[in-house]
Scaffold this motif. Structure first.
Motif, mmCIF file in Angstrom:
data_model
loop_
_atom_site.group_PDB
_atom_site.id
_atom_site.type_symbol
_atom_site.label_atom_id
_atom_site.label_comp_id
_atom_site.label_asym_id
_atom_site.label_seq_id
_atom_site.Cartn_x
_atom_site.Cartn_y
_atom_site.Cartn_z
ATOM 1 N N GLU A 42 8.986 -2.721 -2.509
ATOM 2 C CA GLU A 42 8.680 -3.030 -0.749
ATOM 3 C C GLU A 42 7.599 -3.164 -0.624
ATOM 4 O O GLU A 42 6.801 -3.763 0.408
ATOM 5 C CB GLU A 42 8.941 -1.703 -0.193
ATOM 6 N N VAL A 43 6.870 -2.823 -0.862
ATOM 7 C CA VAL A 43 5.440 -2.733 -1.612
ATOM 8 C C VAL A 43 4.781 -3.836 -2.098
ATOM 9 O O VAL A 43 4.036 -4.773 -0.656
ATOM 10 C CB VAL A 43 4.563 -1.675 -2.131
ATOM 11 N N ASP A 44 5.131 -4.861 -3.297
ATOM 12 C CA ASP A 44 4.922 -5.592 -3.104
ATOM 13 C C ASP A 44 5.839 -6.690 -2.040
ATOM 14 O O ASP A 44 4.859 -7.900 -1.994
ATOM 15 C CB ASP A 44 5.833 -6.198 -4.940
ATOM 16 N N LYS A 45 6.340 -6.495 -1.536
ATOM 17 C CA LYS A 45 7.141 -7.885 -0.047
ATOM 18 C C LYS A 45 6.444 -7.653 0.591
ATOM 19 O O LYS A 45 6.062 -8.762 1.417
ATOM 20 C CB LYS A 45 8.200 -7.142 0.035
ATOM 21 N N ILE A 46 5.280 -6.325 0.597
ATOM 22 C CA ILE A 46 4.405 -6.092 2.451
ATOM 23 C C ILE A 46 3.767 -7.333 1.781
ATOM 24 O O ILE A 46 3.109 -8.223 1.892
ATOM 25 C CB ILE A 46 4.028 -4.741 2.410
ATOM 26 N N LYS A 47 2.590 -6.990 0.489
ATOM 27 C CA LYS A 47 1.478 -7.572 0.304
ATOM 28 C C LYS A 47 2.147 -9.431 -0.267
ATOM 29 O O LYS A 47 0.793 -10.037 0.043
ATOM 30 C CB LYS A 47 1.109 -7.154 -2.144
ATOM 31 N N SER A 48 2.964 -9.481 -0.416
ATOM 32 C CA SER A 48 3.613 -11.139 -0.796
ATOM 33 C C SER A 48 3.442 -11.402 0.954
ATOM 34 O O SER A 48 2.702 -12.714 0.547
ATOM 35 C CB SER A 48 4.542 -11.193 -1.581
ATOM 36 N N GLY A 49 3.898 -10.912 1.567
ATOM 37 C CA GLY A 49 4.025 -11.576 3.323
ATOM 38 C C GLY A 49 3.036 -11.308 4.016
ATOM 39 O O GLY A 49 2.280 -12.563 4.261
ATOM 40 N N LEU A 50 1.335 -10.868 3.439
ATOM 41 C CA LEU A 50 0.312 -10.639 4.169
ATOM 42 C C LEU A 50 -0.607 -11.684 3.315
ATOM 43 O O LEU A 50 -1.425 -12.300 3.368
ATOM 44 C CB LEU A 50 -0.368 -9.477 3.374
ATOM 45 N N ALA A 51 -0.446 -12.110 1.831
ATOM 46 C CA ALA A 51 -1.017 -12.761 1.054
ATOM 47 C C ALA A 51 -0.345 -15.003 2.063
ATOM 48 O O ALA A 51 -1.600 -15.496 2.242
ATOM 49 C CB ALA A 51 -0.954 -12.664 -0.030
ATOM 50 N N THR A 82 -5.243 -4.591 8.487
ATOM 51 C CA THR A 82 -6.171 -5.421 9.954
ATOM 52 C C THR A 82 -4.446 -6.543 9.750
ATOM 53 O O THR A 82 -4.569 -6.961 11.004
ATOM 54 C CB THR A 82 -7.085 -6.359 9.213
ATOM 55 N N LYS A 83 -4.285 -7.026 8.552
ATOM 56 C CA LYS A 83 -3.506 -7.899 8.890
ATOM 57 C C LYS A 83 -1.768 -7.467 9.975
ATOM 58 O O LYS A 83 -0.494 -7.892 10.205
ATOM 59 C CB LYS A 83 -3.015 -8.345 7.324
ATOM 60 N N LEU A 84 -1.401 -5.918 9.114
ATOM 61 C CA LEU A 84 -0.409 -5.210 9.983
ATOM 62 C C LEU A 84 -0.952 -5.172 11.390
ATOM 63 O O LEU A 84 0.081 -4.964 12.276
ATOM 64 C CB LEU A 84 0.141 -4.625 9.366
ATOM 65 N N GLY A 85 -2.184 -5.328 11.929
ATOM 66 C CA GLY A 85 -1.998 -5.731 13.849
ATOM 67 C C GLY A 85 -2.382 -4.560 14.068
ATOM 68 O O GLY A 85 -3.003 -4.081 14.904
ATOM 69 N N GLY A 86 -4.044 -3.551 12.517
ATOM 70 C CA GLY A 86 -4.520 -2.186 13.035
ATOM 71 C C GLY A 86 -6.217 -2.856 13.360
ATOM 72 O O GLY A 86 -6.099 -3.443 12.160
ATOM 73 N N THR A 87 -6.521 -1.738 13.955
ATOM 74 C CA THR A 87 -8.149 -1.982 14.389
ATOM 75 C C THR A 87 -8.555 -1.271 12.858
ATOM 76 O O THR A 87 -8.593 -0.004 13.746
ATOM 77 C CB THR A 87 -8.843 -2.232 15.417
#
Length: 420
Positions: free
Chosen positions: A410-419, A194-199
């Motif tokens: 990469e996954v950690d970077k995504i999680k950090s950005g979403l937080a 959802t934070k990445l824009g999905g519904t």
């Protein structure tokens, strides 16, 4: 005559004392609690055979100080209470130093909290991915005895969300198994997606071992989703996918790693899965991967892409090498040795008899080793978790093909950005 009999008797005694101790006299029994039946039966059957293959290779290489590793395998029936009963027998009666299992988190967690952690017995799960297991470690409730050869869903859910968005799945329905694994996977996925824009149009849990899932499939179609995220196991998953397709749902799927299975593909029908995508944890190819893929089916009668097969071999190999490093079937010594046989700086060791013989020689010389597994290089953190890349795959013409890789960083970077 008496002198002859006495001489013969003495000769027999001397002969017996000069005979090397048979391996059976010092067998080390390792407990296996696997889901041999029930919804996760395909996982457990493949997993048990993989551990047996790893132990065969290890024993043929020389074993632990000449002692064989043998398995005492119990069926959890995919149920936590049954698993606890079987694990208790293995620990209290058979005195095993290690239990390999369970496969699914709803089996592994009660074994850990009720049996292995209180007893100080090592537990290695090949495929339990629930973040709850990490949290138990953080809370100091695992006694440091738990390890797993699969990454946590806290990472895999995020990887799956990014992959879904990248494949154009912007509006998705979810059907998931209603247990610790399914609930946590969806929780992590939904937060990232959802934070990445999905519904997310709907989230439908299901209970296992139903004859039909038409009601769940119908409920999940509300909101006109573009795709279905199916978090399941091969048998139930195939039944749900068929119900989804026959009910008019779009034939576009996001799948968890356990659905990367030829049995699932055959049961659904390859023609319906040409737009099916998924992620799997820790699957960088090594010499161990090549060995396993070339030899597993001949040993087991099961295809090497069977769910949990690859990482179960690694669980068995790591336990075997750690037992050799420990020098005895002692839970505390094996626990201390497990991180050492996959530690950075050691000489690389791969799967198979010849490689294990090399490892045993190095251990005997006091030299460090680093086992690189069928699923790729692994190492354990302080909670027994592994870190590694995620394989991005899709199904095309009935075959699973790798289309990319997402690193743990990469996954950690995504999680950090979403937080933020």
């Amino acid at each position: 005559m008496k002198q002859f009999l006495l001489a013969t008797t003495l000769f027999s005694i001397v002969g017996l004392s000069a005979t090397p101790v048979l391996a059976a006299d010092c067998d080390i029994t390792i407990g296996l609690v696997m889901e041999l039946t029930g919804p996760a039966g395909a996982y457990g059957q493949a997993g048990a055979k993989s551990v047996e293959m790893a132990f065969r290779d290890f024993n043929e290489a020389g074993g632990a100080n000449g002692c064989k590793l043998v398995t005492d395998t119990r069926d959890s029936q995919s149920q936590g209470n049954v698993a606890v009963d079987q694990a208790t027998q293995l620990v209290n009666i058979k005195k095993v130093p290690v239990i390999i299992g369970g496969i699914i988190s709803s089996v592994s967690i009660p074994i850990l909290t009720s049996v292995t952690a209180p007893a100080g017995v090592v537990q290695v799960s090949p495929a339990s991915s629930s973040p709850t297991l990490t949290e138990l470690g953080r809370q100091g409730k695992t006694n440091g005895v738990f390890f797993r050869t699969i990454t946590s869903d806290a990472l895999q859910g995020t990887a799956a969300a990014k992959y879904a968005i990248d494949q154009g799945m912007k509006k998705i329905a979810i059907i998931h198994v209603n247990n610790d694994f399914g609930v946590n996977m969806v929780k992590e996925f939904a937060a990232a997606y959802t934070k990445l824009g999905g519904t997310i149009t709907s989230t439908t849990p299901y209970n296992e071992k139903q004859a039909s899932y038409s009601a769940e499939a119908s409920a999940a179609m509300a909101g006109e989703p573009e795709a279905l995220y199916l978090v399941s196991y091969p048998v139930d998953g195939a039944t749900i996918a068929r119900a989804w397709i026959s009910g008019g749902g779009p034939a576009k799927f996001l799948l968890n790693d356990g659905m990367n299975s030829s049995d699932f593909i055959d049961a659904v029908g390859p023609q319906y899965l040409n737009d099916a995508f998924g992620t799997s944890s820790g699957t960088t190819s090594t010499k161990s991967t090549e060995y396993f893929n070339a030899n597993y089916e001949a040993f087991s009668g099961i295809k090497p892409d069977a769910p949990a097969a690859d990482r179960s071999y690694d669980a068995g190999a790591i336990v075997a090498l750690a037992t050799a490093k420990a020098g005895k079937g002692d839970a505390g010594a094996i626990k201390a040795a497990i991180p050492q046989v996959v530690a950075e700086g050691g000489e690389k060791i791969y799967a198979g008899k010849d490689e294990f013989a090399k490892a045993l020689a190095l251990i005997g010389e006091g030299k460090p080793i680093k086992y690189e597994g069928v699923i790729g290089p692994v190492s354990f953190d302080q909670f027994g978790d592994i870190t590694g890349p995620f394989r991005l795959w899709r199904i095309k013409d009935g075959q699973v093909t790798t289309v990319g890789e997402m690193s743990a960083a990469e996954v950690d970077k995504i999680k950090s950005g979403l937080a933020k």
